[in-house]
Design a protein around this motif. Structure first.
Motif, PDB file in Angstrom:
ATOM      1  N   GLY A  23      -6.886   1.221   4.584  1.00 40.53           N
ATOM      2  CA  GLY A  23      -6.146   0.641   3.478  1.00 40.53           C
ATOM      3  C   GLY A  23      -4.692   1.055   3.444  1.00 40.53           C
ATOM      4  O   GLY A  23      -3.942   0.623   2.580  1.00 40.53           O
ATOM      5  N   VAL A  24      -4.286   1.914   4.375  1.00 36.76           N
ATOM      6  CA  VAL A  24      -2.877   2.298   4.506  1.00 36.76           C
ATOM      7  C   VAL A  24      -2.301   1.636   5.744  1.00 36.76           C
ATOM      8  O   VAL A  24      -2.687   1.965   6.863  1.00 36.76           O
ATOM      9  CB  VAL A  24      -2.698   3.818   4.589  1.00 36.76           C
ATOM     10  N   GLY A  25      -1.411   0.678   5.534  1.00 36.67           N
ATOM     11  CA  GLY A  25      -0.681   0.026   6.617  1.00 36.67           C
ATOM     12  C   GLY A  25       0.778   0.428   6.544  1.00 36.67           C
ATOM     13  O   GLY A  25       1.122   1.385   5.855  1.00 36.67           O
ATOM     14  N   PRO A  26       1.643  -0.319   7.220  1.00 39.49           N
ATOM     15  CA  PRO A  26       3.070   0.020   7.265  1.00 39.49           C
ATOM     16  C   PRO A  26       3.727   0.059   5.886  1.00 39.49           C
ATOM     17  O   PRO A  26       4.521   0.953   5.591  1.00 39.49           O
ATOM     18  CB  PRO A  26       3.673  -1.110   8.102  1.00 39.49           C
ATOM     19  N   LYS A  27       3.403  -0.896   5.044  1.00 37.01           N
ATOM     20  CA  LYS A  27       4.062  -0.964   3.742  1.00 37.01           C
ATOM     21  C   LYS A  27       3.594   0.165   2.827  1.00 37.01           C
ATOM     22  O   LYS A  27       4.406   0.876   2.220  1.00 37.01           O
ATOM     23  CB  LYS A  27       3.805  -2.333   3.107  1.00 37.01           C
ATOM     24  N   VAL A  28       2.304   0.312   2.690  1.00 39.70           N
ATOM     25  CA  VAL A  28       1.766   1.383   1.836  1.00 39.70           C
ATOM     26  C   VAL A  28       2.189   2.753   2.364  1.00 39.70           C
ATOM     27  O   VAL A  28       2.600   3.626   1.602  1.00 39.70           O
ATOM     28  CB  VAL A  28       0.227   1.282   1.732  1.00 39.70           C
ATOM     29  N   GLY A  29       2.140   2.914   3.671  1.00 40.07           N
ATOM     30  CA  GLY A  29       2.565   4.179   4.265  1.00 40.07           C
ATOM     31  C   GLY A  29       4.024   4.481   3.973  1.00 40.07           C
ATOM     32  O   GLY A  29       4.384   5.626   3.666  1.00 40.07           O
ATOM     33  N   SER A  30       4.877   3.467   4.050  1.00 39.27           N
ATOM     34  CA  SER A  30       6.295   3.656   3.737  1.00 39.27           C
ATOM     35  C   SER A  30       6.501   4.070   2.298  1.00 39.27           C
ATOM     36  O   SER A  30       7.363   4.890   1.991  1.00 39.27           O
ATOM     37  CB  SER A  30       7.068   2.366   4.012  1.00 39.27           C
ATOM     38  N   CYS A  31       5.698   3.503   1.403  1.00 39.15           N
ATOM     39  CA  CYS A  31       5.788   3.869  -0.011  1.00 39.15           C
ATOM     40  C   CYS A  31       5.354   5.320  -0.233  1.00 39.15           C
ATOM     41  O   CYS A  31       5.969   6.043  -1.022  1.00 39.15           O
ATOM     42  CB  CYS A  31       4.933   2.932  -0.860  1.00 39.15           C
ATOM     43  N   LEU A  69       5.562   7.767   1.955  1.00 38.46           N
ATOM     44  CA  LEU A  69       6.614   8.634   2.486  1.00 38.46           C
ATOM     45  C   LEU A  69       7.832   8.654   1.578  1.00 38.46           C
ATOM     46  O   LEU A  69       8.500   9.670   1.445  1.00 38.46           O
ATOM     47  CB  LEU A  69       7.012   8.175   3.889  1.00 38.46           C
ATOM     48  N   LEU A  70       8.101   7.541   0.928  1.00 37.95           N
ATOM     49  CA  LEU A  70       9.253   7.497   0.025  1.00 37.95           C
ATOM     50  C   LEU A  70       8.971   8.194  -1.304  1.00 37.95           C
ATOM     51  O   LEU A  70       9.648   9.148  -1.670  1.00 37.95           O
ATOM     52  CB  LEU A  70       9.655   6.036  -0.217  1.00 37.95           C
ATOM     53  N   TYR A  71       7.940   7.751  -2.008  1.00 36.03           N
ATOM     54  CA  TYR A  71       7.731   8.234  -3.375  1.00 36.03           C
ATOM     55  C   TYR A  71       7.009   9.583  -3.426  1.00 36.03           C
ATOM     56  O   TYR A  71       7.101  10.301  -4.412  1.00 36.03           O
ATOM     57  CB  TYR A  71       6.962   7.195  -4.188  1.00 36.03           C
ATOM     58  N   SER A  90       8.058  13.884  12.031  1.00 35.27           N
ATOM     59  CA  SER A  90       9.057  12.825  12.015  1.00 35.27           C
ATOM     60  C   SER A  90       8.530  11.652  11.197  1.00 35.27           C
ATOM     61  O   SER A  90       7.325  11.555  10.936  1.00 35.27           O
ATOM     62  CB  SER A  90       9.338  12.341  13.441  1.00 35.27           C
ATOM     63  N   PHE A  91       9.426  10.753  10.826  1.00 39.43           N
ATOM     64  CA  PHE A  91       9.022   9.611  10.007  1.00 39.43           C
ATOM     65  C   PHE A  91       7.945   8.791  10.701  1.00 39.43           C
ATOM     66  O   PHE A  91       6.899   8.489  10.114  1.00 39.43           O
ATOM     67  CB  PHE A  91      10.225   8.723   9.685  1.00 39.43           C
ATOM     68  N   SER A  92       8.167   8.456  11.942  1.00 39.44           N
ATOM     69  CA  SER A  92       7.210   7.568  12.634  1.00 39.44           C
ATOM     70  C   SER A  92       5.876   8.268  12.872  1.00 39.44           C
ATOM     71  O   SER A  92       4.819   7.654  12.746  1.00 39.44           O
ATOM     72  CB  SER A  92       7.798   7.065  13.940  1.00 39.44           C
ATOM     73  N   LYS A  93       5.914   9.563  13.179  1.00 39.27           N
ATOM     74  CA  LYS A  93       4.667  10.300  13.367  1.00 39.27           C
ATOM     75  C   LYS A  93       3.920  10.432  12.033  1.00 39.27           C
ATOM     76  O   LYS A  93       2.691  10.282  11.978  1.00 39.27           O
ATOM     77  CB  LYS A  93       4.966  11.692  13.951  1.00 39.27           C
ATOM     78  N   ALA A  94       4.662  10.692  10.970  1.00 39.25           N
ATOM     79  CA  ALA A  94       4.052  10.812   9.641  1.00 39.25           C
ATOM     80  C   ALA A  94       3.405   9.486   9.227  1.00 39.25           C
ATOM     81  O   ALA A  94       2.275   9.460   8.715  1.00 39.25           O
ATOM     82  CB  ALA A  94       5.099  11.229   8.614  1.00 39.25           C
ATOM     83  N   LEU A  95       4.105   8.391   9.497  1.00 37.68           N
ATOM     84  CA  LEU A  95       3.559   7.072   9.172  1.00 37.68           C
ATOM     85  C   LEU A  95       2.286   6.807   9.974  1.00 37.68           C
ATOM     86  O   LEU A  95       1.292   6.307   9.437  1.00 37.68           O
ATOM     87  CB  LEU A  95       4.612   5.998   9.472  1.00 37.68           C
ATOM     88  N   GLU A  96       2.328   7.189  11.218  1.00 32.89           N
ATOM     89  CA  GLU A  96       1.162   7.011  12.091  1.00 32.89           C
ATOM     90  C   GLU A  96      -0.046   7.792  11.545  1.00 32.89           C
ATOM     91  O   GLU A  96      -1.170   7.270  11.511  1.00 32.89           O
ATOM     92  CB  GLU A  96       1.536   7.505  13.494  1.00 32.89           C
ATOM     93  N   LEU A  97       0.190   9.015  11.092  1.00 35.24           N
ATOM     94  CA  LEU A  97      -0.890   9.829  10.526  1.00 35.24           C
ATOM     95  C   LEU A  97      -1.451   9.187   9.260  1.00 35.24           C
ATOM     96  O   LEU A  97      -2.669   9.095   9.074  1.00 35.24           O
ATOM     97  CB  LEU A  97      -0.380  11.240  10.204  1.00 35.24           C
TER      98      LEU A  97
END
Length: 253
Positions: free
Chosen positions: A190-198, A200-202, A177-184
């Motif tokens: 050096g990977v926080g919410p913003k970098v992680g979102s990028c 997952l997107l790109y 899931s998105f939230s689990k993937a972001l958590e991983l």
DNA sequence: GGCCAGGCCCCAG
DNA sequence: CTGGGGCATGGC
């Protein structure tokens, strides 16, 4: 395949990727270990001839439908879409995206591009004379922090090393899931919410992603007070890309 | 020559 | 969990 118009200048220089050059209308980069040279004129023929390019440029996604919807929900967004109608979200290599957006923190897009070039020419495969691919995890396996600092990576050097060590996290991301993937992803230094979102997107085409950088925070505060990414659902990522590029290009007013 | 950059780490409360 | 200082480097 849809035949949606793609604006190369906008798509390749809106801050989602860092390896493309535009030399007098000839766009070139190395994709999938292949040197790619495109012009706006031959683009349509190129993506029809090469399946890997059709995938990279995301030719099968529902851009018409998304743009039509986004235009109806807000006038600023409508203006942004009308100014950059051919903006696509690329399907990039996840490891390359991971490394690039670690580099992006507290940095400028111009300098991210230069750091990208340094990593390619130092560690990447030379696929054609003077054309280097972005290095793979295997090619970076023995890199040291001192080396990366000497190349100008600064305080991001240990983050890059951690990302190289933990690159296999990427192999499993698509199953979560998105939230689990972001958590991983955020277990990488050096990977926080913003970098992680990028990432997952790109890197994984998660179009529900909504990266909030300094520009997008200003955009939300100015034009969408008391709203968040869910306001643009199910096209939050595309809205974000339009608004980010629009704000950076013409400012907020 | 300072200022600041597609944030995040780390540490105090 | 929230807030804020510090961070390498270079382009402006």
């Amino acid at each position: 395949m849809q035949n949606h118009h793609v604006d190369l200048q906008t798509t390749l220089f809106c801050g989602q990727c860092f390896g493309w050059k535009n030399e007098e209308g000839v766009f070139h980069s190395v994709i999938d270990k292949k040197l790619v040279r495109l012009t706006q004129e031959n683009f349509s023929a190129s993506v029809q001839e090469h399946a890997f390019l059709a995938h990279y440029f995301d030719m099968d996604w529902e851009y018409e439908q998304a743009n039509e919807f986004l235009c109806t929900i807000d006038p600023h967004l409508k203006q942004a879409i009308e100014m950059f109608p051919g903006l696509h979200i690329l399907n990039q290599d996840p490891f390359e995206v991971l490394m690039c957006f670690i580099l992006s923190q507290n940095n400028t897009i111009l300098r991210i591009r230069k750091m990208y070039d340094v990593l390619c020419s130092q560690y990447g495969t030379e696929v054609e004379p003077f054309s280097y691919a972005f290095p793979s995890p295997a090619e970076l396996k023995n890199v040291t922090e001192e080396e990366l600092r000497a190349l100008g990576m600064g305080f991001r050097a240990p983050y890059l090393l951690d990302a190289i060590q933990k690159h296999s996290i990427l192999d499993d991301i698509k199953n979560h899931s998105f939230s689990k993937a972001l958590e991983l992803l955020m277990t990488i230094k050096g990977v926080g919410p913003k970098v992680g979102s990028c990432i997952l997107l790109y890197g994984f085409h998660r179009m529900e992603s909504f990266p909030l950088d300094t520009w997008m925070l200003k955009v939300m505060k100015t034009w969408f007070p008391s709203k968040d990414g869910t306001f643009f659902a199910p096209y939050a990522a595309l809205a974000q890309q339009y608004l980010f590029h629009y704000a950076r290009t013409r400012g907020l007013s």
